[in-house]
Design a protein around this motif. Structure first.
Motif, PDB file in Angstrom:
ATOM      1  N   GLU A   1       0.850  -1.183   0.000  1.00  0.00           N
ATOM      2  CA  GLU A   1       0.000   0.000   0.000  1.00  0.00           C
ATOM      3  C   GLU A   1       0.890   1.238   0.000  1.00  0.00           C
ATOM      4  O   GLU A   1       2.093   1.176   0.291  1.00  0.00           O
ATOM      5  CB  GLU A   1      -0.909  -0.004   1.228  1.00  0.00           C
TER       6      GLU A   1
ATOM      7  N   LEU B   1      -7.282   6.984   6.779  1.00  0.00           N
ATOM      8  CA  LEU B   1      -7.496   6.109   5.634  1.00  0.00           C
ATOM      9  C   LEU B   1      -8.931   5.596   5.650  1.00  0.00           C
ATOM     10  O   LEU B   1      -9.555   5.512   6.711  1.00  0.00           O
ATOM     11  CB  LEU B   1      -6.510   4.938   5.680  1.00  0.00           C
TER      12      LEU B   1
ATOM     13  N   VAL C   1      -8.720   6.808  -2.714  1.00  0.00           N
ATOM     14  CA  VAL C   1      -8.361   5.521  -2.122  1.00  0.00           C
ATOM     15  C   VAL C   1      -9.632   4.762  -1.776  1.00  0.00           C
ATOM     16  O   VAL C   1     -10.513   5.296  -1.097  1.00  0.00           O
ATOM     17  CB  VAL C   1      -7.496   5.710  -0.852  1.00  0.00           C
TER      18      VAL C   1
ATOM     19  N   SER D   1      -6.279  -2.361  -0.683  1.00  0.00           N
ATOM     20  CA  SER D   1      -6.717  -1.033  -1.095  1.00  0.00           C
ATOM     21  C   SER D   1      -6.331  -0.799  -2.541  1.00  0.00           C
ATOM     22  O   SER D   1      -5.311  -1.308  -3.024  1.00  0.00           O
ATOM     23  CB  SER D   1      -6.082   0.047  -0.211  1.00  0.00           C
TER      24      SER D   1
ATOM     25  N   TYR E   1      -6.015   2.411  -5.615  1.00  0.00           N
ATOM     26  CA  TYR E   1      -5.756   3.848  -5.686  1.00  0.00           C
ATOM     27  C   TYR E   1      -6.069   4.362  -7.089  1.00  0.00           C
ATOM     28  O   TYR E   1      -5.652   3.750  -8.086  1.00  0.00           O
ATOM     29  CB  TYR E   1      -4.290   4.140  -5.348  1.00  0.00           C
TER      30      TYR E   1
END
Length: 352
Positions: A74, A101, A135, A142, A144
């Motif tokens: 990440e 986050l 995000v 995750s 992006y």
């Protein structure tokens, strides 16, 4: 139980509709280069493989997921020093005091920053350039939403630590977020197998290939490869060095850096990507002679009426394309000189 079955089907349909498209297997692309690791020192690339520097100015806009050697990764949320992540200006994810986050299933609009330090300046700017980044937390990973950078910058990645994926074992210690065996934490990696030098033909050009066996280790490794040759004074001259994550190196036999008749060597050492300054012992190849060998190595042949068999071997491929296009024989002229006269023999090499 018809009612229960109906509720189950409705629940499954709800989950399917609720999954974000960018989280699905076809909804994002992968950025896999191990150079993107925050622990990779780009100085090695700048010294030996500038063409491998990461520049995301040509990156296609879209959703991306990071992997470091197939390990989940990440974007880092702390300032990354210059000359890391395989680039000069590393890009990291900036979180303001009130920002966090995204939670599982949530998407957030955040800001990425590029670190830079101007020449002759004593301080660095952790956020000289700002880039909007979305995000999405897909639960186990995750993704992006990235866009091309303004110049030669690179998006950084940080491998998800073993401590987060599973608890460290009794014989391991948590070092920089990773589980590392205590005995191996401060030791250099095991050396590579003995390199071997061969010559191969690539698109009508000759290259020396230095290849070797990769040592077994749990950590991600890179390789430092050095090329050299023997001078006429029997002194080794270093030709070039390269840092790579591939277990081989190529050097063109171009008649300038390497020539026919050269006695060539390569050496390889191993380093952990998270600590590239600690390297294994460099293992050197055997000598490779690029050219023609005479077997047996006779210095004189007597004129005694006897037959002498000489075997002439080439250690490099012989390119005959120019001759074949002209419909001529491809051959090499070898001259054997005797006292009082010159005898010329022709050894034919015919293209396949």
């Amino acid at each position: 139980m018809p009612g229960g079955a109906c509720v189950l089907v409705i629940a499954l349909m709800f989950l399917a509709w609720g999954e974000a498209q960018e989280c699905s297997p076809g909804g994002h692309q992968f950025l896999r280069s191990p150079y993107r690791s925050v622990r990779f020192d780009s100085w090695h690339l700048q010294q030996s493989a500038v063409q491998d520097l990461i520049c995301d100015h040509s990156l296609s806009p879209g959703w991306y997921r990071f992997l470091i050697l197939d390990r989940p990764a990440e974007m880092p949320t702390k300032c990354v020093e210059m000359n890391h992540c395989g680039t000069q200006a590393p890009i990291w994810l900036s979180l303001r005091d009130s920002e966090t986050l995204p939670s599982p299933g949530e998407i957030k609009q955040l800001t990425a920053c590029a670190t830079w330090q101007f020449l002759f300046s004593t301080t660095k700017d952790c956020c000289l350039f700002q880039i909007p980044v979305s995000v999405r937390n897909c639960g186990n990973f995750s993704v992006y939403l990235l866009q091309p950078t303004q110049g030669c910058m690179g998006y950084c990645a940080e491998a998800i630590s073993d401590a987060r994926l599973h608890p460290c074992g009794s014989d391991e210690t948590e070092t920089g977020g990773d589980c590392v065996r205590q005995l191996a934490a401060s030791l250099p990696p095991p050396p590579a197998g003995r390199p071997e030098v061969l010559v191969e033909l690539i698109e009508s050009r000759l290259f020396c290939r230095c290849s070797f066996d990769v040592p077994a280790t749990k950590n991600s490794v890179g390789f430092h490869i050095a090329w050299s040759r023997l001078s006429s004074q029997e002194v080794k001259e270093e030709l070039t060095q390269e840092t790579t994550v591939q277990a081989f190196s190529l050097l063109e036999l171009d008649g300038i850096n390497l020539r026919l008749g050269d006695r060539i060597f390569c050496s390889a050492s191993v380093f952990f990507l998270e600590n590239p300054h600690v390297q294994s012992v460099a293992i050197e190849s055997q000598e490779f002679f690029a050219g023609f060998k005479l077997q047996p190595e006779l210095s004189t042949i007597s004129e005694d009426g006897k037959e002498y068999y000489l075997r002439i071997e080439s250690t490099v491929p012989i390119i005959c394309s120019e001759f074949s296009e002209l419909d001529q024989e491809c051959k090499i002229s070898l001259k054997l000189k005797t006292i009082g006269q010159d005898l010329v023999f022709f050894w034919g090499i015919y293209p396949c």
